[in-house]
Design a protein around this motif. Sequence first.
Motif, PDB file in Angstrom:
ATOM      1  N   ILE A  86      30.148  42.321  39.802  1.00  0.00           N
ATOM      2  CA  ILE A  86      31.393  41.841  40.214  1.00  0.00           C
ATOM      3  C   ILE A  86      31.484  42.493  41.718  1.00  0.00           C
ATOM      4  N   GLY A 114      34.897  42.838  44.194  1.00  0.00           N
ATOM      5  CA  GLY A 114      36.200  42.463  44.694  1.00  0.00           C
ATOM      6  C   GLY A 114      36.319  42.835  46.125  1.00  0.00           C
ATOM      7  N   MET A 133      35.619  38.086  43.814  1.00  0.00           N
ATOM      8  CA  MET A 133      36.714  37.647  43.805  1.00  0.00           C
ATOM      9  C   MET A 133      37.689  38.290  44.943  1.00  0.00           C
ATOM     10  N   PHE A 187      35.610  35.186  30.278  1.00  0.00           N
ATOM     11  CA  PHE A 187      36.470  35.700  31.144  1.00  0.00           C
ATOM     12  C   PHE A 187      37.919  35.141  31.053  1.00  0.00           C
ATOM     13  N   VAL A 223      41.730  34.643  33.355  1.00  0.00           N
ATOM     14  CA  VAL A 223      42.375  34.574  34.733  1.00  0.00           C
ATOM     15  C   VAL A 223      43.899  34.732  34.756  1.00  0.00           C
ATOM     16  N   MET A 251      40.029  38.646  35.174  1.00  0.00           N
ATOM     17  CA  MET A 251      40.142  38.594  36.776  1.00  0.00           C
ATOM     18  C   MET A 251      41.670  38.371  37.112  1.00  0.00           C
ATOM     19  N   HIS A 252      42.062  39.448  37.907  1.00  0.00           N
ATOM     20  CA  HIS A 252      43.386  39.507  38.213  1.00  0.00           C
ATOM     21  C   HIS A 252      43.779  39.707  39.788  1.00  0.00           C
ATOM     22  N   PHE A 277      39.963  43.669  36.293  1.00  0.00           N
ATOM     23  CA  PHE A 277      39.701  43.818  37.483  1.00  0.00           C
ATOM     24  C   PHE A 277      40.892  43.085  38.599  1.00  0.00           C
TER      25      PHE A 277
END
Length: 313
Positions: free
Chosen positions: A6, A8, A41, A137, A139, A163-164, A192
């Motif tokens: 991943i 970011g 992301m 996952f 969110v 995922m944040h 994350f």
Amino acid sequence: MKPFAIAGIQMKVSAVASNVEMMKLKIDITMNLYPWIEMIMFSELCAFGPLTHTAQPIPNSFESEMQAMAKKYGIWLLPGSIFEKSEGKIYNTATVINPKGEIVTRYRKMFPFYPYEVGVTPGEAYCVFDVPGVAKFGVSICYDMWFPETIRTLVTMGAEVIMHPTMSGTIDRDIELSIVRAMASINQCYLFDVNGLDTGGCGRSIVCGPDGRVLHQSEGTEEIIPLELNIERAKRSRELGILRLGQPLKSFRDHLHAGQFGIYQPNVPTPYLDSLGPLIKPSRIDAITELKIKEDTLEQKGSPVHYKGDGVI
């Protein structure tokens, strides 16, 4: 389960111009530098900035452009969030796109940053999605994380990676970094957290593993954060304990099944919480005192107290 990569993207966010072309450039750069990346992301409200006048219906051209980028590189893509206009309301909404360029799911932020995120309606549904052969996952967006029940619910639904996307430019960023570590360890998951820069936040994005340890923490400059996560670590932590010690998810399950969390039962009164007063923006102390006196006077007269904006009506 196999490792999963991943990236970011911590980038500058303008509040007066679209950031979409820069987001597309950042994706191109990321995939050129790190072709092994499988998911990208961005931060909260990255595309159009933090002002609600940018709200627009979904689906829209922004989603279409992001779908094309995901398909171009065969990656999962979470392009932060935008303000969504729907049936006279505004939501803070994130989209999840799969490597075929398809919309997998959308998530509306459940806890807008009241009393500051004025005019934004809370979402009502939690959001999890499967990356086949990898993991489930979840969110979450920014202020959601301050409410432990949100992350705990995603984990109870099976999420092993949260995922944040975040837009935090306030002086409480140090506290948020602590919360990320706490949420990752308490829920034995990867978290994350990607923040923006300028009007999109103060940076300092952070990624934590299922034992709460920091895998990476950014500073206050633009950065691509490419990490390969060993998803098996989350599973092993939940099976054997954090560092082979505490097993909080199992203990939570056992107490939950025993009905030992009374505050979560329907129609349970919460007199202390009710006594805390209205959710209003802090003001000068004399204005707060005046509001309290007015509230007490109305209650003594037996009149119902209604709150609107930052005062009593």
